[in-house]
Design a protein around this motif. Structure first.
Motif, PDB file in Angstrom:
ATOM      1  N   THR A  76       8.879  24.068  43.706  1.00  0.00           N
ATOM      2  CA  THR A  76       9.667  22.894  44.336  1.00  0.00           C
ATOM      3  C   THR A  76      10.178  22.097  43.189  1.00  0.00           C
ATOM      4  N   VAL A  77      11.290  21.712  43.498  1.00  0.00           N
ATOM      5  CA  VAL A  77      12.094  20.962  42.468  1.00  0.00           C
ATOM      6  C   VAL A  77      13.129  20.123  43.078  1.00  0.00           C
ATOM      7  N   LEU A  78      13.496  18.929  42.775  1.00  0.00           N
ATOM      8  CA  LEU A  78      14.053  17.845  43.253  1.00  0.00           C
ATOM      9  C   LEU A  78      15.675  17.980  43.268  1.00  0.00           C
ATOM     10  N   LEU A  79      16.557  17.914  44.266  1.00  0.00           N
ATOM     11  CA  LEU A  79      18.087  17.916  44.033  1.00  0.00           C
ATOM     12  C   LEU A  79      18.315  16.689  43.425  1.00  0.00           C
ATOM     13  N   LYS A  80      19.293  16.709  42.511  1.00  0.00           N
ATOM     14  CA  LYS A  80      19.609  15.137  41.870  1.00  0.00           C
ATOM     15  C   LYS A  80      21.170  14.792  42.265  1.00  0.00           C
ATOM     16  N   HIS A  81      21.809  16.120  42.775  1.00  0.00           N
ATOM     17  CA  HIS A  81      23.220  15.828  42.872  1.00  0.00           C
ATOM     18  C   HIS A  81      23.865  17.025  43.500  1.00  0.00           C
ATOM     19  N   TYR A  82      24.905  16.721  44.429  1.00  0.00           N
ATOM     20  CA  TYR A  82      25.634  17.871  45.117  1.00  0.00           C
ATOM     21  C   TYR A  82      26.953  17.287  45.124  1.00  0.00           C
ATOM     22  N   ASP A  83      27.771  18.417  45.035  1.00  0.00           N
ATOM     23  CA  ASP A  83      29.423  18.288  45.602  1.00  0.00           C
ATOM     24  C   ASP A  83      29.957  19.529  46.002  1.00  0.00           C
ATOM     25  N   GLU A  84      31.347  19.370  45.845  1.00  0.00           N
ATOM     26  CA  GLU A  84      32.002  20.811  45.816  1.00  0.00           C
ATOM     27  C   GLU A  84      31.641  21.879  44.876  1.00  0.00           C
ATOM     28  N   ARG A  85      31.287  21.180  43.821  1.00  0.00           N
ATOM     29  CA  ARG A  85      30.997  22.296  42.634  1.00  0.00           C
ATOM     30  C   ARG A  85      29.918  23.034  42.733  1.00  0.00           C
ATOM     31  N   GLY A  86      28.625  22.415  43.403  1.00  0.00           N
ATOM     32  CA  GLY A  86      27.370  23.179  43.507  1.00  0.00           C
ATOM     33  C   GLY A  86      26.292  21.869  43.569  1.00  0.00           C
ATOM     34  N   PHE A  87      25.177  22.426  43.441  1.00  0.00           N
ATOM     35  CA  PHE A  87      23.682  21.716  43.454  1.00  0.00           C
ATOM     36  C   PHE A  87      23.153  21.612  42.079  1.00  0.00           C
ATOM     37  N   VAL A  88      22.668  20.432  41.780  1.00  0.00           N
ATOM     38  CA  VAL A  88      22.340  20.104  40.447  1.00  0.00           C
ATOM     39  C   VAL A  88      20.871  19.867  40.331  1.00  0.00           C
ATOM     40  N   PHE A  89      20.060  20.458  39.368  1.00  0.00           N
ATOM     41  CA  PHE A  89      18.651  19.891  39.216  1.00  0.00           C
ATOM     42  C   PHE A  89      18.356  19.995  37.761  1.00  0.00           C
ATOM     43  N   PHE A  90      17.328  19.334  37.473  1.00  0.00           N
ATOM     44  CA  PHE A  90      17.000  19.139  35.937  1.00  0.00           C
ATOM     45  C   PHE A  90      15.663  19.761  35.510  1.00  0.00           C
ATOM     46  N   THR A  91      15.304  20.192  34.344  1.00  0.00           N
ATOM     47  CA  THR A  91      14.252  20.727  34.192  1.00  0.00           C
ATOM     48  C   THR A  91      14.071  21.126  32.611  1.00  0.00           C
ATOM     49  N   ASN A  92      12.926  21.569  32.188  1.00  0.00           N
ATOM     50  CA  ASN A  92      12.654  21.817  30.862  1.00  0.00           C
ATOM     51  C   ASN A  92      13.359  23.451  30.549  1.00  0.00           C
ATOM     52  N   TYR A  93      14.059  23.549  29.830  1.00  0.00           N
ATOM     53  CA  TYR A  93      14.843  24.824  29.706  1.00  0.00           C
ATOM     54  C   TYR A  93      14.098  25.939  29.285  1.00  0.00           C
ATOM     55  N   ALA A  94      12.626  25.408  28.451  1.00  0.00           N
ATOM     56  CA  ALA A  94      11.898  26.369  28.192  1.00  0.00           C
ATOM     57  C   ALA A  94      10.842  26.729  29.292  1.00  0.00           C
ATOM     58  N   SER A  95      10.946  26.161  30.296  1.00  0.00           N
ATOM     59  CA  SER A  95      10.115  26.549  31.497  1.00  0.00           C
ATOM     60  C   SER A  95      10.284  27.949  32.129  1.00  0.00           C
ATOM     61  N   ARG A  96       9.398  28.470  32.935  1.00  0.00           N
ATOM     62  CA  ARG A  96       9.560  29.690  33.360  1.00  0.00           C
ATOM     63  C   ARG A  96      10.581  29.755  33.993  1.00  0.00           C
ATOM     64  N   LYS A  97      11.161  28.979  34.923  1.00  0.00           N
ATOM     65  CA  LYS A  97      12.539  28.998  35.755  1.00  0.00           C
ATOM     66  C   LYS A  97      13.607  28.877  34.669  1.00  0.00           C
ATOM     67  N   GLY A  98      13.377  28.097  33.687  1.00  0.00           N
ATOM     68  CA  GLY A  98      14.535  28.191  32.486  1.00  0.00           C
ATOM     69  C   GLY A  98      14.720  29.300  31.702  1.00  0.00           C
ATOM     70  N   GLY A  99      13.645  30.115  31.594  1.00  0.00           N
ATOM     71  CA  GLY A  99      13.753  31.343  30.950  1.00  0.00           C
ATOM     72  C   GLY A  99      14.345  32.252  31.795  1.00  0.00           C
ATOM     73  N   GLU A 100      13.955  32.270  33.056  1.00  0.00           N
ATOM     74  CA  GLU A 100      14.387  33.252  33.912  1.00  0.00           C
ATOM     75  C   GLU A 100      15.898  33.363  34.279  1.00  0.00           C
ATOM     76  N   LEU A 101      16.415  31.896  34.296  1.00  0.00           N
ATOM     77  CA  LEU A 101      17.767  31.649  34.729  1.00  0.00           C
ATOM     78  C   LEU A 101      18.487  32.053  33.271  1.00  0.00           C
ATOM     79  N   ALA A 102      17.793  31.966  32.205  1.00  0.00           N
ATOM     80  CA  ALA A 102      18.726  32.454  30.981  1.00  0.00           C
ATOM     81  C   ALA A 102      18.907  33.607  30.975  1.00  0.00           C
ATOM     82  N   ALA A 103      18.151  34.493  31.564  1.00  0.00           N
ATOM     83  CA  ALA A 103      18.053  35.832  31.324  1.00  0.00           C
ATOM     84  C   ALA A 103      18.894  36.579  32.637  1.00  0.00           C
ATOM     85  N   ASN A 104      18.751  35.841  33.738  1.00  0.00           N
ATOM     86  CA  ASN A 104      19.265  36.048  35.280  1.00  0.00           C
ATOM     87  C   ASN A 104      19.688  35.139  35.929  1.00  0.00           C
TER      88      ASN A 104
END
Length: 226
Positions: free
Chosen positions: A73-101
């Protein structure tokens, strides 16, 4: 063990847990022209509902390149026509997985109003200026927490985490600017499909999905069987 199993089965009794949704129908003619507009309408409704504590809470699902999924679970911080934005540690599991996929799914589970929004698309990092601007709006403690936690990594104890936080609190007392961690920032999810799910009685739910046209010329709407 038998009593435990019986208690568990009783707790999962469909006759006890099943809920009949009594809501208005979701019709294609009532939709906004694009998913961002429709999401804004539903988000406003969710935010106005006293039963929904955090309407911007969403389940973010990612996967490794070989298809092993993970969700959180993550908190949405912004949305508009370009998409949905959230913030995280890029070295976290989700950050690593998104970097690869970069393929990702977002789920907004607004159960009290019998609604869900499911977003599928691709994630990309936002610019550092956008990250810095948002970081400055975070409470002082949350700014320190972004430094203190090596998110998703194994730690020996909670004491270790709190000790790190206290060290940072001494280094950057309240009122002093905390630098933006280089390993921390935002992702923008650009959707290729957004489904709006409205629950109804007898499991005859409405499922209307916006799908991006291949030529980038807009969106088409599909009705899915429940």
């Amino acid at each position: 063990m038998g009593r435990v199993t019986e208690a568990r089965d009783a707790a999962l009794d469909p006759a006890v847990m099943r809920e009949q949704y009594r809501t208005a129908e979701l019709d294609e003619s009532a939709l906004a022209p694009d998913p961002a507009g429709q999401f804004a309408r539903w988000f406003e409704d969710a935010a106005a509902s006293p039963e929904i504590h955090e309407p911007n809470a969403m389940v973010v699902s990612t996967a490794t390149p070989d298809g092993r999924p993970s969700s959180r679970t993550v908190l949405l911080k912004h949305y508009d026509e370009r998409g949905f934005v959230f913030f995280t540690n890029y070295a976290s599991r989700k950050g690593g997985e998104l970097a690869a996929n970069p393929y990702v799914s977002l789920l907004f589970p607004w159960h009290p109003v019998a609604r869900q929004v499911i977003v599928t698309g691709t994630a990309a990092r936002v610019g550092r200026d956008e990250t810095a601007a948002y970081f400055r709006t975070r409470p002082h403690g949350s700014q320190l927490g972004a430094w203190a936690s090596a998110q998703s990594s194994v730690i020996g104890s909670r004491t270790e985490l709190l000790s790190r936080y206290e060290e940072l609190a001494a280094r950057y007392p309240r009122g002093e600017q905390v630098p933006v961690p280089p390993h921390w920032g935002g992702f923008r999810v650009t959707p290729d499909a957004v489904e709006f799910w409205q629950g109804h009685e007898n499991r005859l739910h409405d499922r209307l999905r916006y799908v991006a046209e291949a030529d980038g010329a807009g969106w088409r709407v599909e009705r899915l069987s429940p």
